[in-house]
Motif scaffolding. Sequence first.
Motif, PDB file in Angstrom:
ATOM      1  N   PRO A 117      -0.960   8.541  14.270  1.00  0.00           N
ATOM      2  CA  PRO A 117      -0.747   6.945  14.656  1.00  0.00           C
ATOM      3  C   PRO A 117      -1.914   6.257  15.215  1.00  0.00           C
ATOM      4  CG  PRO A 117       1.061   8.259  15.352  1.00  0.00           C
ATOM      5  CD  PRO A 117      -0.028   9.252  15.080  1.00  0.00           C
ATOM      6  N   SER A 118      -2.304   4.984  14.691  1.00  0.00           N
ATOM      7  CA  SER A 118      -3.304   4.297  14.971  1.00  0.00           C
ATOM      8  C   SER A 118      -3.385   2.970  14.382  1.00  0.00           C
ATOM      9  CB  SER A 118      -4.688   4.955  14.702  1.00  0.00           C
ATOM     10  OG  SER A 118      -4.522   5.184  13.066  1.00  0.00           O
ATOM     11  N   LYS A 119      -4.136   1.910  15.055  1.00  0.00           N
ATOM     12  CA  LYS A 119      -4.556   0.782  14.372  1.00  0.00           C
ATOM     13  C   LYS A 119      -5.355   0.858  13.112  1.00  0.00           C
ATOM     14  CE  LYS A 119      -3.426  -2.472  18.181  1.00  0.00           C
ATOM     15  NZ  LYS A 119      -3.863  -3.750  18.958  1.00  0.00           N
ATOM     16  N   VAL A 120      -5.281   0.293  12.250  1.00  0.00           N
ATOM     17  CA  VAL A 120      -6.016   0.166  11.186  1.00  0.00           C
ATOM     18  C   VAL A 120      -6.530  -1.038  10.559  1.00  0.00           C
ATOM     19  CG1 VAL A 120      -6.569   1.090   8.799  1.00  0.00           C
ATOM     20  CG2 VAL A 120      -4.935   2.514  10.103  1.00  0.00           C
ATOM     21  N   PRO A 121      -7.637  -1.672  10.738  1.00  0.00           N
ATOM     22  CA  PRO A 121      -8.009  -2.944  10.258  1.00  0.00           C
ATOM     23  C   PRO A 121      -8.595  -2.862   8.975  1.00  0.00           C
ATOM     24  CG  PRO A 121      -9.778  -1.874  11.509  1.00  0.00           C
ATOM     25  CD  PRO A 121      -8.861  -1.076  11.434  1.00  0.00           C
ATOM     26  N   LEU A 122      -8.107  -3.785   8.148  1.00  0.00           N
ATOM     27  CA  LEU A 122      -8.824  -4.024   6.741  1.00  0.00           C
ATOM     28  C   LEU A 122      -9.462  -5.560   6.696  1.00  0.00           C
ATOM     29  CD1 LEU A 122      -5.535  -2.867   4.492  1.00  0.00           C
ATOM     30  CD2 LEU A 122      -7.922  -1.673   4.896  1.00  0.00           C
ATOM     31  N   ARG A 123     -10.260  -5.623   5.659  1.00  0.00           N
ATOM     32  CA  ARG A 123     -11.200  -6.836   5.637  1.00  0.00           C
ATOM     33  C   ARG A 123     -10.568  -7.440   4.413  1.00  0.00           C
ATOM     34  NH1 ARG A 123     -13.157 -10.178   9.061  1.00  0.00           N
ATOM     35  NH2 ARG A 123     -14.337 -11.800   8.213  1.00  0.00           N
ATOM     36  N   LEU A 124      -9.868  -8.888   4.542  1.00  0.00           N
ATOM     37  CA  LEU A 124      -9.565  -9.764   3.315  1.00  0.00           C
ATOM     38  C   LEU A 124     -10.412 -10.685   3.040  1.00  0.00           C
ATOM     39  CD1 LEU A 124      -7.076 -10.338   1.391  1.00  0.00           C
ATOM     40  CD2 LEU A 124      -5.990 -11.683   3.314  1.00  0.00           C
ATOM     41  N   VAL A 125     -10.612 -11.169   1.775  1.00  0.00           N
ATOM     42  CA  VAL A 125     -11.449 -12.194   1.429  1.00  0.00           C
ATOM     43  C   VAL A 125     -10.977 -12.889   0.483  1.00  0.00           C
ATOM     44  CG1 VAL A 125     -13.640 -12.846   0.420  1.00  0.00           C
ATOM     45  CG2 VAL A 125     -13.671 -11.032   1.956  1.00  0.00           C
ATOM     46  N   ILE A 126     -10.632 -14.219   0.577  1.00  0.00           N
ATOM     47  CA  ILE A 126     -10.098 -15.056  -0.611  1.00  0.00           C
ATOM     48  C   ILE A 126     -11.011 -16.302  -0.721  1.00  0.00           C
ATOM     49  CG2 ILE A 126      -8.014 -16.783  -1.076  1.00  0.00           C
ATOM     50  CD1 ILE A 126      -7.284 -14.168  -0.103  1.00  0.00           C
ATOM     51  N   VAL A 127     -11.398 -16.048  -2.004  1.00  0.00           N
ATOM     52  CA  VAL A 127     -12.577 -17.082  -2.667  1.00  0.00           C
ATOM     53  C   VAL A 127     -12.378 -17.692  -4.018  1.00  0.00           C
ATOM     54  CG1 VAL A 127     -13.630 -14.962  -3.814  1.00  0.00           C
ATOM     55  CG2 VAL A 127     -15.123 -17.009  -3.446  1.00  0.00           C
ATOM     56  N   ASP A 128     -12.765 -18.722  -4.125  1.00  0.00           N
ATOM     57  CA  ASP A 128     -12.882 -19.657  -5.297  1.00  0.00           C
ATOM     58  C   ASP A 128     -14.162 -19.259  -5.938  1.00  0.00           C
ATOM     59  OD1 ASP A 128     -12.948 -21.258  -7.747  1.00  0.00           O
ATOM     60  OD2 ASP A 128     -12.740 -23.252  -6.448  1.00  0.00           O
ATOM     61  N   PRO A 129     -14.290 -18.230  -7.084  1.00  0.00           N
ATOM     62  CA  PRO A 129     -15.559 -18.143  -7.733  1.00  0.00           C
ATOM     63  C   PRO A 129     -16.477 -19.134  -8.356  1.00  0.00           C
ATOM     64  CG  PRO A 129     -13.528 -16.775  -8.504  1.00  0.00           C
ATOM     65  CD  PRO A 129     -13.145 -17.762  -7.732  1.00  0.00           C
ATOM     66  N   LYS A 130     -15.855 -20.318  -8.567  1.00  0.00           N
ATOM     67  CA  LYS A 130     -16.439 -21.580  -9.036  1.00  0.00           C
ATOM     68  C   LYS A 130     -17.341 -22.140  -8.100  1.00  0.00           C
ATOM     69  CE  LYS A 130     -15.933 -25.745 -11.744  1.00  0.00           C
ATOM     70  NZ  LYS A 130     -15.139 -26.598 -12.756  1.00  0.00           N
ATOM     71  N   THR A 131     -16.591 -22.710  -6.900  1.00  0.00           N
ATOM     72  CA  THR A 131     -17.130 -23.453  -5.988  1.00  0.00           C
ATOM     73  C   THR A 131     -17.803 -22.723  -4.794  1.00  0.00           C
ATOM     74  OG1 THR A 131     -15.252 -23.549  -4.633  1.00  0.00           O
ATOM     75  CG2 THR A 131     -15.366 -25.287  -6.350  1.00  0.00           C
ATOM     76  N   GLY A 132     -17.494 -21.400  -4.733  1.00  0.00           N
ATOM     77  CA  GLY A 132     -17.927 -20.419  -3.618  1.00  0.00           C
ATOM     78  C   GLY A 132     -17.171 -20.627  -2.259  1.00  0.00           C
ATOM     79  N   GLU A 133     -15.906 -21.506  -2.430  1.00  0.00           N
ATOM     80  CA  GLU A 133     -15.202 -21.851  -1.382  1.00  0.00           C
ATOM     81  C   GLU A 133     -14.458 -20.601  -0.668  1.00  0.00           C
ATOM     82  OE1 GLU A 133     -13.916 -23.960   1.997  1.00  0.00           O
ATOM     83  OE2 GLU A 133     -15.535 -24.348   0.722  1.00  0.00           O
ATOM     84  N   ILE A 134     -14.732 -20.197   0.486  1.00  0.00           N
ATOM     85  CA  ILE A 134     -14.172 -18.584   0.905  1.00  0.00           C
ATOM     86  C   ILE A 134     -13.607 -18.905   2.295  1.00  0.00           C
ATOM     87  CG2 ILE A 134     -16.532 -18.179   1.793  1.00  0.00           C
ATOM     88  CD1 ILE A 134     -16.203 -15.234   1.117  1.00  0.00           C
ATOM     89  N   THR A 135     -12.652 -18.281   2.466  1.00  0.00           N
ATOM     90  CA  THR A 135     -12.050 -17.684   3.672  1.00  0.00           C
ATOM     91  C   THR A 135     -11.918 -16.147   3.913  1.00  0.00           C
ATOM     92  OG1 THR A 135     -10.925 -19.914   3.813  1.00  0.00           O
ATOM     93  CG2 THR A 135      -9.988 -18.054   5.318  1.00  0.00           C
ATOM     94  N   SER A 136     -12.202 -15.665   4.926  1.00  0.00           N
ATOM     95  CA  SER A 136     -12.236 -14.235   5.231  1.00  0.00           C
ATOM     96  C   SER A 136     -11.550 -13.901   6.641  1.00  0.00           C
ATOM     97  CB  SER A 136     -13.453 -13.659   5.045  1.00  0.00           C
ATOM     98  OG  SER A 136     -14.324 -13.963   6.097  1.00  0.00           O
ATOM     99  N   GLY A 137     -10.863 -12.711   6.696  1.00  0.00           N
ATOM    100  CA  GLY A 137     -10.355 -12.481   8.026  1.00  0.00           C
ATOM    101  C   GLY A 137     -10.049 -11.018   8.029  1.00  0.00           C
ATOM    102  N   THR A 138      -9.882 -10.430   9.359  1.00  0.00           N
ATOM    103  CA  THR A 138      -9.163  -9.182   9.439  1.00  0.00           C
ATOM    104  C   THR A 138      -7.809  -8.945   9.533  1.00  0.00           C
ATOM    105  OG1 THR A 138     -11.224  -8.524  10.921  1.00  0.00           O
ATOM    106  CG2 THR A 138      -9.253  -7.316  11.157  1.00  0.00           C
ATOM    107  N   VAL A 139      -7.286  -8.228   8.583  1.00  0.00           N
ATOM    108  CA  VAL A 139      -5.799  -7.807   8.627  1.00  0.00           C
ATOM    109  C   VAL A 139      -5.649  -6.682   9.768  1.00  0.00           C
ATOM    110  CG1 VAL A 139      -3.991  -6.801   7.013  1.00  0.00           C
ATOM    111  CG2 VAL A 139      -5.425  -8.585   6.202  1.00  0.00           C
ATOM    112  N   GLN A 140      -4.881  -6.778  10.621  1.00  0.00           N
ATOM    113  CA  GLN A 140      -4.689  -5.530  11.514  1.00  0.00           C
ATOM    114  C   GLN A 140      -3.214  -5.036  11.205  1.00  0.00           C
ATOM    115  OE1 GLN A 140      -6.136  -3.180  13.538  1.00  0.00           O
ATOM    116  NE2 GLN A 140      -7.183  -5.075  14.520  1.00  0.00           N
ATOM    117  N   LEU A 141      -3.364  -3.517  10.727  1.00  0.00           N
ATOM    118  CA  LEU A 141      -2.204  -2.955  10.567  1.00  0.00           C
ATOM    119  C   LEU A 141      -1.963  -1.850  11.751  1.00  0.00           C
ATOM    120  CD1 LEU A 141      -2.321  -2.601   6.679  1.00  0.00           C
ATOM    121  CD2 LEU A 141      -1.352  -4.404   8.014  1.00  0.00           C
TER     122      LEU A 141
END
Length: 1002
Positions: free
Chosen positions: A795-819
């Motif tokens: 049992p443990s905390k497991v972080p993942l990295r999530l990236v949401i991007v528009d490939p054309k404009t390069g607009e990007i939002t990213s963050g940590t998903v904590q499970l």
Amino acid sequence: MPFWAEGHDVLIHVRIIRVLVLVCIAFMALVSGVFSLDQGTIPVQVHRAAAKVDGKSVSTYDITRLALLGRTVIHLKENYVDPSRIDEAQMLGSALEYLQSEIDDVFVSIKKNAEGRPDEALVKAGSESKSFQLSNVENLWQMSFKLKDIFKYIQRNAKLIDRPKYVEYAAINGLLSTLDPHSVLLGPNEYREMKLSTYGRFGGLGIVIQIEDGYPVIVRPIPNTPAYRAGLKAGDKVVQIGLDSTVNMTTDETVELLRGEPNTPAVIWISRSGWSLPRKFVVPRAEIEVDSVHRRLLKGRIGLIRIDQFQSSTHDELVRAQAYLESKAKKRLKGLIIDLRGNPGGLLDQAVRIADNFIVSGPLVTTVGYGQKVRQPKMATRAGTNTRLPIAVLIDESSASASEIVAGALKNHNRAILIGRRSFGKGSVQVIYDNQDDSALKLTIAQYLTPGDESIQSIGVTPDIQVRPLLVDKSRVDLFVEIEAGEKRLPKHLQTLASGQNINPSKSAYSVSYLRDLKTEKKIAQMPEKLLEDYETQLAAQLLRTVKSTDREVMLRDVRAVMRERRKTTDSSVNKALAERGIDWTAGSRTTGLPKAKIDIKTNLENQTIIAGTPLKVTVTITNHGSGDYLRLAAISRSKFRQLDNREFLFGRLQPGESKSWTTEFAVDAATPPGSVNFDVSVSAQNSEQPVVQTVNFKVVQPPLPAFAFDYRIDDRRFGNGDGLLQSGEVAELNVRVKNRGAGAADSMLGILKRHKDDPDRKLIIERGRIESGRLESGQVTHLKFKIRVKDVRPSKVPLRLVIVDPKTGEITSGTVQLIVVQKARRLRPEKLNLKAKLAAIDVYSHYWADSPRIGTLDGHLNVRAGMPGWYRVTLPDGAFGWVRRQDVEPGGHLPMSFTAMEPNGLIRIDIENEPRETTGAHPSVAVVGRLASRYPLKDLRVFRNNKKIFFQSADNADASNELSFDTLVPLVDGINQIEIVGRTQADQIRTRKFMILKGAQ
């Protein structure tokens, strides 16, 4: 009394002896290629660290000890090639600027005096600031002590130093960057790759891979390797290695998992076209030997040898290649082509041995070290020298270092003709000093001279026959643009050695051009092992079939007629290609009368405003108002904005009173930040002396952009046990809800889920981690359903990295998903509980911890089951689960449950007041003022100019943690300044905004 017996001169003598020893070591050392080109090489002998770096783990590494820095300073003081380049204050200032890139919440501002030297450093760590005087730093040891004081301050005040060891690495690389571009501290991974590359052997499978669409794909299996024998093929997609999914892995991560000790098995899953499911391969690792020499016999009994780099086996490989070619040609080999194009260098001793293979006597190379006090020539030996064959050597702008030693020696001894383009111009020698923590210092200790005492540093080796590739294509024409590359373009490059007898670049005996065939180039790139012939190879083979001597000067006379015919052929093919586009490109002779140009520039823009993502069409019309013809009239665009630079407009012959137009389309990337850009059109002709320049200024604006906010929750109903918990060994979906909260639509959207740096053990297998979505309008919501598998872990905390991007404009939002992973045996009690919300609307969370995303509110009777301590699980109307806090509910309740979904709201707003666009040299800086705002608590703000951090502000002392105002002066450099503002929340969500400022001359 002998001079060395006198006290003062003994020190000089000891120093000279020490340097002599070092230079001798250097001949066993690395002459690396350009660091940005070289894939890594290592000398035969390295120097074991005298000072041990404790062997502590990264988490306990004490950055204030600076043991590596002390060792680096010793080597600089005793061995650096040019002590006059050591400026302790500049080195300290650069070290501080580099270390701030490694620690997010550290910012360093350097104040300089009237002479431009660092005078004071303001160091901001977390919410604290302190000034340190730099003007009193006068030697390397004072620099070390000052840096140690600053590190102590940073260690006390910085919140989190993720990689302490790499902070010291960064500082050392900062101070080394002030010396030359090749002195550098290599981290353990870089050093390991360099050694593998140098020796040409490693434990692995024998495949070449590249990343395509988020997965490693096999480019080709190397013949006679385990991968080749196992039946792996080019185009195979590696989807899993062992227990780890490869989705969104980097090349380095993939290679690390595939390599290993010989005779150990690698278990991989392969997806291949035509297969419905991936298939498992168990491939035994073996010692893979990577050949650096490749050979082929061309028609007319001409041998072709390509050398990729100079590794420890290269000379022996060359000898075997020559023997193969002689045998294949039945001992009647007529000539030899040595292809060094794209060869970044490698081991000095291998370059010397290869040059010695073809040269009877005389110096092959001379190293000059320690402030030009020591010279050490390396001489040719007669034994085993091949003097029978005429030789042609192919070089280009990427032939560097050891390649230039071989090319320069063969040219200057009149042993070979050189064909191609001027080489890179790296004339320095590096030696490696390894450290106890598996890092290594690569230090420049000498420059070298080719035979005749010619320095090639920052100049390069000039080919005897210069070859210029031309392009006449439907979409582009390149007849004039020169390739700008080489050592002289690198910052802080060493100057040409003054002791060299020839410090000016020589001229080529012949120059020839050719029209590029893009289809042939693509075919050659796809099958490099085939050694298919291109223009330079065909030219070299033709010349070698023509010559009757092995002497370079005689060979150059012998090929005069061939070169004359080649030029005619090129002129004819270019003229024909341009005639098809209505251009008379014949040279002609100088005409009577004087031509005079009137230039008119028209675009497809309104108010000269470029909308990012929309093509720019520029039509240049030239009218000849003079009394004579223009011959080979052309124009070239010049701009500090890369996407508009170096494009050609061709007009050819233009008679008096005649007008001609040429239209060129420029692709302006949708990710181009707003700002002002310059655009010059320079017009010249064969028979005009001075170019005529006309300028247009454009403004770049961005259309309304998308902006993504997201939340997430675990859904284990389809693949797991359906209890809403994530147990060890379970498969579940990670349901990410994304809303476009920007003013503009996203033509497409890409969601990427990947391993987090804080999970080195890879506790989760990402089975579906790359999801492409269609158009997302402003205000629209979509769901991305990633798939994960939990390994059999505690049992443990497991972080993942999530990236949401528009490939054309390069607009990007990213963050940590904590499970959170719970025990496999953990289950919720099956009985349902009769509970109701205490208030009219209580928060529903995606998981059972308070900093997980809130996904809505509930009222009325709740359909809940007992959950985790302090939490209840609730079934939502869509059948999925949410979590409510125990403190928000109470027994009872008869009203039906009412659920109101909450919009994803993790977006950080970045507002800028009066966004600056353009300034002149009279204004060295501009004010950038603005505000960050987010629903979630903010962590910090960083501002970058051309990727350099120039401002940092922590949210700790802000009036409201959900808002952060900023006001800073941004120092500008001439040309394009790309400003990047990065906001970050406490939950590690990141948002970026960019714009450009054009700084012109005063």
